[in-house]
Every structure is written in structure tokens, then in C-alpha cells.
Design a protein around this motif. Structure first.
Motif, PDB file in Angstrom:
ATOM      1  N   PHE A 152       0.862  -1.182   0.000  1.00 32.26           N
ATOM      2  CA  PHE A 152       0.000   0.000   0.000  1.00 32.26           C
ATOM      3  C   PHE A 152       0.895   1.227   0.000  1.00 32.26           C
ATOM      4  CE2 PHE A 152      -2.522  -3.349   1.871  1.00 32.26           C
ATOM      5  CZ  PHE A 152      -3.780  -3.176   1.311  1.00 32.26           C
ATOM      6  N   ASP A 153       0.419   2.279  -0.650  1.00 31.74           N
ATOM      7  CA  ASP A 153       1.174   3.524  -0.705  1.00 31.74           C
ATOM      8  C   ASP A 153       0.323   4.665  -0.157  1.00 31.74           C
ATOM      9  OD1 ASP A 153       3.835   3.018  -2.233  1.00 31.74           O
ATOM     10  OD2 ASP A 153       2.306   1.918  -3.373  1.00 31.74           O
ATOM     11  N   TYR A 154       0.981   5.521   0.629  1.00 32.54           N
ATOM     12  CA  TYR A 154       0.309   6.664   1.237  1.00 32.54           C
ATOM     13  C   TYR A 154       1.123   7.912   0.947  1.00 32.54           C
ATOM     14  CZ  TYR A 154      -2.062   3.023   3.952  1.00 32.54           C
ATOM     15  OH  TYR A 154      -2.770   1.919   4.337  1.00 32.54           O
ATOM     16  N   HIS A 155       0.450   8.964   0.490  1.00 42.66           N
ATOM     17  CA  HIS A 155       1.063  10.278   0.298  1.00 42.66           C
ATOM     18  C   HIS A 155       0.489  11.138   1.409  1.00 42.66           C
ATOM     19  CE1 HIS A 155       3.390  13.068  -2.034  1.00 42.66           C
ATOM     20  NE2 HIS A 155       2.365  13.864  -2.303  1.00 42.66           N
ATOM     21  N   ALA A 156       1.260  11.328   2.498  1.00 38.54           N
ATOM     22  CA  ALA A 156       0.670  11.891   3.713  1.00 38.54           C
ATOM     23  C   ALA A 156       1.731  12.562   4.569  1.00 38.54           C
ATOM     24  CB  ALA A 156      -0.018  10.787   4.511  1.00 38.54           C
ATOM     25  N   ASP A 157       1.289  13.229   5.619  1.00 34.76           N
ATOM     26  CA  ASP A 157       2.212  13.841   6.583  1.00 34.76           C
ATOM     27  C   ASP A 157       2.823  12.819   7.519  1.00 34.76           C
ATOM     28  OD1 ASP A 157       1.619  16.275   5.493  1.00 34.76           O
ATOM     29  OD2 ASP A 157       0.516  17.053   7.217  1.00 34.76           O
ATOM     30  N   GLY A 158       2.216  11.643   7.596  1.00 38.27           N
ATOM     31  CA  GLY A 158       2.759  10.615   8.481  1.00 38.27           C
ATOM     32  C   GLY A 158       1.843   9.412   8.534  1.00 38.27           C
ATOM     33  N   LEU A 159       2.271   8.403   9.298  1.00 39.43           N
ATOM     34  CA  LEU A 159       1.490   7.199   9.522  1.00 39.43           C
ATOM     35  C   LEU A 159       1.498   6.883  11.014  1.00 39.43           C
ATOM     36  CD1 LEU A 159       2.626   4.640   6.750  1.00 39.43           C
ATOM     37  CD2 LEU A 159       0.577   6.071   6.751  1.00 39.43           C
ATOM     38  N   VAL A 160       0.370   6.384  11.504  1.00 42.60           N
ATOM     39  CA  VAL A 160       0.279   5.899  12.879  1.00 42.60           C
ATOM     40  C   VAL A 160      -0.017   4.408  12.815  1.00 42.60           C
ATOM     41  CG1 VAL A 160      -0.938   6.051  15.079  1.00 42.60           C
ATOM     42  CG2 VAL A 160      -0.568   8.112  13.712  1.00 42.60           C
ATOM     43  N   ILE A 161       0.855   3.617  13.414  1.00 38.90           N
ATOM     44  CA  ILE A 161       0.655   2.163  13.478  1.00 38.90           C
ATOM     45  C   ILE A 161       0.357   1.831  14.933  1.00 38.90           C
ATOM     46  CG2 ILE A 161       1.635  -0.099  12.976  1.00 38.90           C
ATOM     47  CD1 ILE A 161       3.592   1.338  11.064  1.00 38.90           C
ATOM     48  N   SER A 162      -0.865   1.369  15.195  1.00 40.85           N
ATOM     49  CA  SER A 162      -1.304   1.251  16.578  1.00 40.85           C
ATOM     50  C   SER A 162      -1.812  -0.148  16.914  1.00 40.85           C
ATOM     51  CB  SER A 162      -2.385   2.290  16.895  1.00 40.85           C
ATOM     52  OG  SER A 162      -3.479   2.145  16.033  1.00 40.85           O
ATOM     53  N   THR A 163      -1.672  -0.490  18.178  1.00 40.41           N
ATOM     54  CA  THR A 163      -2.238  -1.706  18.743  1.00 40.41           C
ATOM     55  C   THR A 163      -3.727  -1.495  19.013  1.00 40.41           C
ATOM     56  OG1 THR A 163      -1.832  -0.970  20.995  1.00 40.41           O
ATOM     57  CG2 THR A 163      -0.039  -2.176  19.910  1.00 40.41           C
ATOM     58  N   PRO A 164      -4.462  -2.542  19.392  1.00 40.30           N
ATOM     59  CA  PRO A 164      -5.837  -2.320  19.860  1.00 40.30           C
ATOM     60  C   PRO A 164      -5.889  -1.338  21.025  1.00 40.30           C
ATOM     61  CG  PRO A 164      -5.516  -4.642  19.388  1.00 40.30           C
ATOM     62  CD  PRO A 164      -4.164  -3.995  19.257  1.00 40.30           C
ATOM     63  N   THR A 165      -4.903  -1.410  21.919  1.00 40.83           N
ATOM     64  CA  THR A 165      -4.845  -0.459  23.029  1.00 40.83           C
ATOM     65  C   THR A 165      -4.726   0.967  22.509  1.00 40.83           C
ATOM     66  OG1 THR A 165      -3.820  -2.090  24.485  1.00 40.83           O
ATOM     67  CG2 THR A 165      -3.567   0.217  25.101  1.00 40.83           C
ATOM     68  N   THR A 189      -2.991   4.097  10.215  1.00 41.28           N
ATOM     69  CA  THR A 189      -3.824   5.265   9.950  1.00 41.28           C
ATOM     70  C   THR A 189      -2.956   6.393   9.409  1.00 41.28           C
ATOM     71  OG1 THR A 189      -5.294   4.652  11.782  1.00 41.28           O
ATOM     72  CG2 THR A 189      -5.433   6.917  10.969  1.00 41.28           C
ATOM     73  N   PRO A 190      -3.264   6.909   8.224  1.00 41.53           N
ATOM     74  CA  PRO A 190      -2.483   8.017   7.668  1.00 41.53           C
ATOM     75  C   PRO A 190      -2.825   9.341   8.325  1.00 41.53           C
ATOM     76  CG  PRO A 190      -4.269   7.449   6.186  1.00 41.53           C
ATOM     77  CD  PRO A 190      -4.329   6.444   7.306  1.00 41.53           C
ATOM     78  N   MET A 191      -1.846  10.232   8.370  1.00 43.48           N
ATOM     79  CA  MET A 191      -2.037  11.575   8.906  1.00 43.48           C
ATOM     80  C   MET A 191      -2.144  12.551   7.739  1.00 43.48           C
ATOM     81  SD  MET A 191       0.985  11.349  11.766  1.00 43.48           S
ATOM     82  CE  MET A 191       0.746  13.050  12.296  1.00 43.48           C
ATOM     83  N   ALA A 192      -3.255  13.258   7.648  1.00 44.30           N
ATOM     84  CA  ALA A 192      -3.490  14.261   6.599  1.00 44.30           C
ATOM     85  C   ALA A 192      -3.107  13.731   5.220  1.00 44.30           C
ATOM     86  CB  ALA A 192      -2.701  15.540   6.904  1.00 44.30           C
ATOM     87  N   PHE A 195      -5.081  12.036  -0.529  1.00 43.71           N
ATOM     88  CA  PHE A 195      -6.314  11.502  -1.097  1.00 43.71           C
ATOM     89  C   PHE A 195      -7.329  11.289   0.029  1.00 43.71           C
ATOM     90  CE2 PHE A 195      -2.819  10.053  -3.842  1.00 43.71           C
ATOM     91  CZ  PHE A 195      -3.173  10.717  -5.010  1.00 43.71           C
ATOM     92  N   LEU A 196      -8.416  12.010  -0.023  1.00 43.09           N
ATOM     93  CA  LEU A 196      -9.366  12.030   1.081  1.00 43.09           C
ATOM     94  C   LEU A 196     -10.030  10.683   1.315  1.00 43.09           C
ATOM     95  CD1 LEU A 196     -11.068  15.508   0.513  1.00 43.09           C
ATOM     96  CD2 LEU A 196      -9.176  14.918   2.036  1.00 43.09           C
ATOM     97  N   ALA A 197     -10.043   9.821   0.301  1.00 42.46           N
ATOM     98  CA  ALA A 197     -10.662   8.502   0.455  1.00 42.46           C
ATOM     99  C   ALA A 197      -9.785   7.548   1.266  1.00 42.46           C
ATOM    100  CB  ALA A 197     -10.957   7.891  -0.913  1.00 42.46           C
ATOM    101  N   THR A 198      -8.553   7.933   1.529  1.00 43.74           N
ATOM    102  CA  THR A 198      -7.640   7.067   2.277  1.00 43.74           C
ATOM    103  C   THR A 198      -8.095   6.969   3.728  1.00 43.74           C
ATOM    104  OG1 THR A 198      -5.818   7.776   0.857  1.00 43.74           O
ATOM    105  CG2 THR A 198      -5.242   6.663   2.900  1.00 43.74           C
TER     106      THR A 198
END
Length: 269
Positions: A152-165, A189-192, A195-198
Motif C-alpha cells: 500500500f502507498d500513502y502520500h501523507a504527513d505521516g502514519l500511525v501504526i497502533s495496537t488495539p490499546t 492510519t495516515p495523517m493528513a 487523497f481524502l478517500a484514504t
């Protein structure tokens, strides 16, 4: 650990945030009458050579609990003195209940697993999340994510990779889903994003995810800035932490209380 009978010989430690030393001293004064309080330490200090204890009482907010959990291999009981307090099940005005629960050791074990985050031969562990984030003056970044099921590719300010917690923390503020603590998955989860559909991507915890950035970005693990990186790998760790909760605790009540999610608007509705 002592599990049965009277708890007067039970040993406890106390960890606290500097801003809440007054509240921590109140907790200490109450607990020392009934139990053996073997250490009293500010959470940002080294936890070297601490005496053994049955549990650590943490006075502060979620950040204080997170810092403590990274430094001890002991069950933790959170006493809320901060704001939301997802990790805390008691308040400083509920110490009588805490004392009774400690005597009877009347707790539910809330076990949570951690992410293993690796870069440049260094392994770090995240209870909430690993964040890749560009600098304010940096151009938008391309993130290439590889896993067993494809890329997967993301054009964004950042990415958050999180646990269920961590799904109810930073990822939630970015529009990600809430996952129940026992779900065997983590989310990206992408940050800003451009592509708004992301939207967030939920993936099995068995995956090993590799993220490559088109330019060096900040790696932040559970709120701590680690380094500038261009690539990381993320997988489920074997490490687990244990939060001790009151028997009546359940996750749905917690998120209703803390953020209002799933709460009834009208009585009887």
C-alpha cells in the motif's frame, strides 16, 4: 505473589508523575498504614535496583502509566490524577476501595500485547503506537507499506501504526476505528493524506509490516521521539503487560466514561 488471605504483608511500589507528587503522597500515606510500600519513585527517573513488589501503584495519567509499564515487569494499578486515564481504574478519592481490593486481591487482569518496532538494528516496544511523522517545514512524504498480503502507498504527513490499546488514542483522533483490547490485529492510519478517500487499514497481528519513507521522518514510539528514520519494520511482540482492574471493570464502560463513545443520549433510549 500473594493471592489469598489477608493482604497486610503485601508489598507495593508507587510511581508518580512529578506534577502529581502531592496526590502521590496522599496515596502513600494511606497505603503505608496497611501495606509494605517498598519504593516511591518519580516516573521519569531510572527504576534501577528497585526491591521486588507484588504490584506498582501509578499516580498520574496515561503517560505516567506508559512510562512505568516500560520500566517494570510487574502488574500495574492506575490511580487517576491526570485527564482521561484510560489505564487507570481508581481515582485519588477512591482509596478506600483500592485498599479493600488490595487486601482481597480482588482484581481482573487486563493483559495487553505490544508492538515490536525495529530500525537500524534497534528494537523498541510500543503499547499504544509507533508514529512516523514529517517535520513541519518538510514536504509531504510518500510511505510504501509492504506486508504478506501486498503493498500500500500513502502520500501523507505521516502514519500511525497502533495496537488495539492504541486504537483509542492518536489513531482515534485521526478518524481510525476503536478496536476491543482482545482483537488480534493492529491498524495503520495516515495523517493528513492527500487523497481524502484514504482511511485506516486493519491488518492481522501475524503480519510483519515494513514501511519505507521517501525521506527521513521522525519515529515516535508511545509519545517518545526516538530518531530520524527512513524505514521501520513492525510486528506483534511476545511481550505483554498486565493492568490490574476492579472486578466490575469492562472496556465498554471505560470508553463511554472517557470519550462518550456508545453512551446513551436519553434515559431509556
Amino acid at each position: 505473589m500473594h493471592r489469598n488471605g489477608e493482604g497486610t504483608n503485601r508489598s507495593l511500589g508507587i510511581s508518580y508523575r512529578r506534577d502529581y507528587e502531592r496526590e502521590a503522597l496522599i496515596v502513600y500515606e494511606v497505603l503505608k498504614v496497611e501495606f509494605d510500600v517498598v519504593f516511591f519513585v518519580e516516573s521519569s527517573q531510572p527504576f534501577d535496583n528497585l526491591p521486588p513488589a507484588d504490584a506498582v501503584i501509578v499516580v498520574g495519567g496515561d503517560g505516567t502509566v506508559l512510562r512505568t509499564l516500560k520500566k517494570v515487569q510487574l502488574p500495574v494499578i492506575g490511580v487517576k490524577a491526570g485527564r482521561l486515564g484510560f489505564f487507570s481504574s481508581y481515582h485519588v478519592n477512591e482509596l478506600e476501595k483500592l485498599v479493600l481490593d488490595l487486601h482481597a486481591w480482588r482484581f481482573k487482569e487486563d493483559k495487553r500485547w505490544l508492538l515490536k518496532v525495529e530500525h537500524d538494528g534497534l528494537a523498541l516496544y510500543a503499547l499504544n503506537d509507533a508514529v512516523l511523522q514529517k517535520d513541519v517545514d518538510q514536504k509531504i512524504v510518500d510511505f510504501h507499506v509492504r506486508m504478506q498480503d501486498g503493498t500500500f502507498d500513502y502520500h501523507a504527513d505521516g502514519l500511525v501504526i497502533s495496537t488495539p490499546t492504541g486504537s483509542s488514542a492518536y489513531a482515534l483522533a485521526l478518524g481510525g476505528p476503536i478496536m476491543l483490547p482482545n482483537v488480534e490485529a493492529f491498524e495503520i492510519t495516515p495523517m493528513a493524506p492527500q487523497f481524502l478517500a484514504t482511511r485506516s487499514l486493519v491488518i492481522p497481528s501475524s503480519e510483519n509490516v515494513i514501511v519505507d519513507a521517501s525521506a527521513p521522518v521522525n519515529l515516535v514510539v508511545d509519545g517518545d521521539l526516538i530518531a530520524k528514520v527512513s524505514s521501520i519494520s513492525v510486528s506483534k511482540s511476545d511481550r505483554k503487560i498486565v493492568l490490574l482492574r476492579p472486578i466490575e471493570y469492562d472496556f465498554s464502560s471505560s470508553i463511554k466514561e472517557k470519550i462518550g463513545y456508545g453512551r446513551r443520549v436519553l434515559n431509556g433510549y
